[in-house]
Scaffold this motif. Structure first.
Motif, PDB file in Angstrom:
ATOM      1  N   LEU A  95      23.400 -25.502  13.597  1.00  0.00           N
ATOM      2  CA  LEU A  95      22.553 -24.591  12.825  1.00  0.00           C
ATOM      3  C   LEU A  95      21.160 -25.173  12.625  1.00  0.00           C
ATOM      4  O   LEU A  95      20.143 -24.465  12.737  1.00  0.00           O
ATOM      5  CB  LEU A  95      23.207 -24.290  11.474  1.00  0.00           C
ATOM      6  CG  LEU A  95      22.473 -23.300  10.563  1.00  0.00           C
ATOM      7  CD1 LEU A  95      22.362 -21.939  11.236  1.00  0.00           C
ATOM      8  CD2 LEU A  95      23.208 -23.164   9.225  1.00  0.00           C
ATOM      9  N   PHE A  96      21.095 -26.467  12.333  1.00  0.00           N
ATOM     10  CA  PHE A  96      19.793 -27.103  12.124  1.00  0.00           C
ATOM     11  C   PHE A  96      18.990 -27.145  13.424  1.00  0.00           C
ATOM     12  O   PHE A  96      17.761 -26.993  13.416  1.00  0.00           O
ATOM     13  CB  PHE A  96      19.983 -28.514  11.570  1.00  0.00           C
ATOM     14  CG  PHE A  96      18.720 -29.145  11.085  1.00  0.00           C
ATOM     15  CD1 PHE A  96      17.923 -28.516  10.143  1.00  0.00           C
ATOM     16  CD2 PHE A  96      18.309 -30.376  11.567  1.00  0.00           C
ATOM     17  CE1 PHE A  96      16.738 -29.093   9.681  1.00  0.00           C
ATOM     18  CE2 PHE A  96      17.125 -30.966  11.127  1.00  0.00           C
ATOM     19  CZ  PHE A  96      16.347 -30.318  10.182  1.00  0.00           C
ATOM     20  N   LEU A  97      19.668 -27.333  14.543  1.00  0.00           N
ATOM     21  CA  LEU A  97      18.987 -27.314  15.839  1.00  0.00           C
ATOM     22  C   LEU A  97      18.373 -25.944  16.109  1.00  0.00           C
ATOM     23  O   LEU A  97      17.195 -25.842  16.483  1.00  0.00           O
ATOM     24  CB  LEU A  97      19.975 -27.684  16.952  1.00  0.00           C
ATOM     25  CG  LEU A  97      19.467 -27.491  18.385  1.00  0.00           C
ATOM     26  CD1 LEU A  97      18.278 -28.397  18.663  1.00  0.00           C
ATOM     27  CD2 LEU A  97      20.586 -27.755  19.383  1.00  0.00           C
ATOM     28  N   VAL A  98      19.153 -24.880  15.911  1.00  0.00           N
ATOM     29  CA  VAL A  98      18.644 -23.526  16.137  1.00  0.00           C
ATOM     30  C   VAL A  98      17.486 -23.231  15.190  1.00  0.00           C
ATOM     31  O   VAL A  98      16.476 -22.624  15.574  1.00  0.00           O
ATOM     32  CB  VAL A  98      19.779 -22.502  15.963  1.00  0.00           C
ATOM     33  CG1 VAL A  98      19.240 -21.073  16.047  1.00  0.00           C
ATOM     34  CG2 VAL A  98      20.855 -22.715  17.015  1.00  0.00           C
ATOM     35  N   PHE A  99      17.620 -23.672  13.941  1.00  0.00           N
ATOM     36  CA  PHE A  99      16.533 -23.476  12.972  1.00  0.00           C
ATOM     37  C   PHE A  99      15.254 -24.151  13.434  1.00  0.00           C
ATOM     38  O   PHE A  99      14.160 -23.578  13.356  1.00  0.00           O
ATOM     39  CB  PHE A  99      16.968 -24.022  11.613  1.00  0.00           C
ATOM     40  CG  PHE A  99      15.819 -24.450  10.743  1.00  0.00           C
ATOM     41  CD1 PHE A  99      15.044 -23.518  10.086  1.00  0.00           C
ATOM     42  CD2 PHE A  99      15.516 -25.797  10.594  1.00  0.00           C
ATOM     43  CE1 PHE A  99      13.977 -23.911   9.293  1.00  0.00           C
ATOM     44  CE2 PHE A  99      14.458 -26.198   9.805  1.00  0.00           C
ATOM     45  CZ  PHE A  99      13.681 -25.256   9.151  1.00  0.00           C
ATOM     46  N   MET A 100      15.357 -25.390  13.920  1.00  0.00           N
ATOM     47  CA  MET A 100      14.172 -26.112  14.375  1.00  0.00           C
ATOM     48  C   MET A 100      13.490 -25.382  15.518  1.00  0.00           C
ATOM     49  O   MET A 100      12.256 -25.257  15.555  1.00  0.00           O
ATOM     50  CB  MET A 100      14.549 -27.532  14.821  1.00  0.00           C
ATOM     51  CG  MET A 100      14.781 -28.512  13.701  1.00  0.00           C
ATOM     52  SD  MET A 100      14.969 -30.201  14.326  1.00  0.00           S
ATOM     53  CE  MET A 100      13.370 -30.481  15.063  1.00  0.00           C
ATOM     54  N   LEU A 101      14.281 -24.857  16.442  1.00  0.00           N
ATOM     55  CA  LEU A 101      13.710 -24.149  17.585  1.00  0.00           C
ATOM     56  C   LEU A 101      12.979 -22.888  17.141  1.00  0.00           C
ATOM     57  O   LEU A 101      11.869 -22.597  17.603  1.00  0.00           O
ATOM     58  CB  LEU A 101      14.812 -23.808  18.589  1.00  0.00           C
ATOM     59  CG  LEU A 101      15.549 -25.002  19.203  1.00  0.00           C
ATOM     60  CD1 LEU A 101      16.652 -24.522  20.123  1.00  0.00           C
ATOM     61  CD2 LEU A 101      14.587 -25.896  19.955  1.00  0.00           C
TER      62      LEU A 101
END
Length: 336
Positions: free
Chosen positions: A205-211
């Protein structure tokens, strides 16, 4: 009086080493390992790195709060309420909601042994968390701290992007809506469960948020952001086999970033621009013999000027103080 960066880093490293030395005594509260095994030195080295990162992050956060950094203040303001909710729930269900598989990982963690069924990353997360807080509930406590920080980052970033992209100001109270999906009972209970799915889901989730945040921000990526994407993508792809598609998605993403010229060094130079006295087309206009290419870093604008092939970077509008690269410029901002 500001402390020089090298002295501050040395002091932070010394604090991390002291903390690591103290764990040799506190580990006895939970662990039953043999210090002569290679696993002991590996985990202590990892703990030292994490301890240094934590100390450095805390010092940097305090400095930013004192300097009035908007994002830092917003992050703290949004993190603390959600953390308070999670801690109250954790206190009620202490030491957390455990399943048989989690207890098996916990049992092997006492002797620094990995559990292959739940992936070695889960065992590593358990062992390192227990070195910080040497009790079974310490795993869930560390998990709560990380998740609360991530949710606070969601809300602070949403507020920051709205302020920069919207023409009309939005009242800060509206960004409390970001809390809603994370206040649902299943999510709150899942936060108290030290499952492999909890760690891997929040990593993904944090990866998708960063993108998404980087895309909406529209500024060029720096080395730290690129490293974070690669690291989070690798963890997300490795932690659960269902997420293995990230191994293919990350190269595709990097190619898209290069195509959009958001990834340096391709973000700096437009190779389609014909040679001549005009270096680059900027917003539809030719800039004679020089250009300002700007990005944003920690709320500070960074600009680049090119004059007769000579490149210099500077912060804000202070072109009297220049730097040889953007990394030097970012380092100077970190020292502010």
């Amino acid at each position: 009086m500001k402390t020089p960066a090298k002295k501050r880093t040395a002091a932070e490293l010394a604090a991390a080493v002291l903390w690591c030395a103290l764990t040799l005594g506190t580990d006895r509260l939970f662990f039953r390992y043999d210090w002569r095994t290679p696993a002991f030195f590996v985990y202590k080295a990892l703990f030292l790195v994490l301890a240094f990162g934590l100390v450095h992050g805390a010092v940097t956060l305090v400095q930013k709060l004192r300097a009035g950094d908007k994002f830092a203040r917003r992050w703290v303001a949004w993190t603390l309420p959600y953390l308070a909710v999670n801690l109250v729930i954790l206190l009620i269900v202490w030491p957390g909601i455990w399943g048989n598989d989690d207890l098996a990982v916990l049992y092997l963690a006492r002797t620094l042994q990995p559990n292959s069924w739940q992936h070695f990353l889960t065992s590593g997360a358990f062992i390192l968390s227990l070195m910080f807080v040497p009790m079974p509930g310490g795993v869930v406590l560390v998990q709560n701290l990380l998740i609360s920080g991530i949710v606070g980052c969601f809300a602070a970033t949403a507020q920051d992007l709205a302020e920069k992209r919207l023409t009309r100001p939005v009242r800060p109270a509206w960004f409390a809506l970001v809390y809603l999906p994370f206040l649902l009972p299943p999510v709150l209970m899942h936060t108290q469960q030290p499952f492999r799915t909890t760690w891997s889901t929040w990593t993904e989730l944090f990866l998708v948020f960063m993108l998404v945040a980087m895309y909406l921000r529209g500024t060029k990526l720096n080395k730290k952001e690129l490293a974070a994407i690669v690291m989070l993508g690798t963890l997300a792809a490795s932690w659960r086999s269902e997420c293995v598609y990230y191994l293919a998605a990350i190269p595709v993403l990097l190619a898209l970033l290069c195509a959009r010229r958001l990834l340096r060094p391709l973000a700096v130079h437009d190779m389609r621009q014909p040679p001549g006295p005009h270096y680059k087309i900027w917003e539809g206009k030719r800039v004679p013999n020089g250009i300002y290419i700007q990005t944003e870093y920690h709320g500070k604008l960074i600009r680049k000027i090119v004059c007769n092939g000579d490149e210099r970077w500077f912060i804000g509008s202070n072109c009297a103080v220049t730097f040889l690269s953007m990394d030097d410029c970012m380092a100077a901002i970190d020292r502010l």
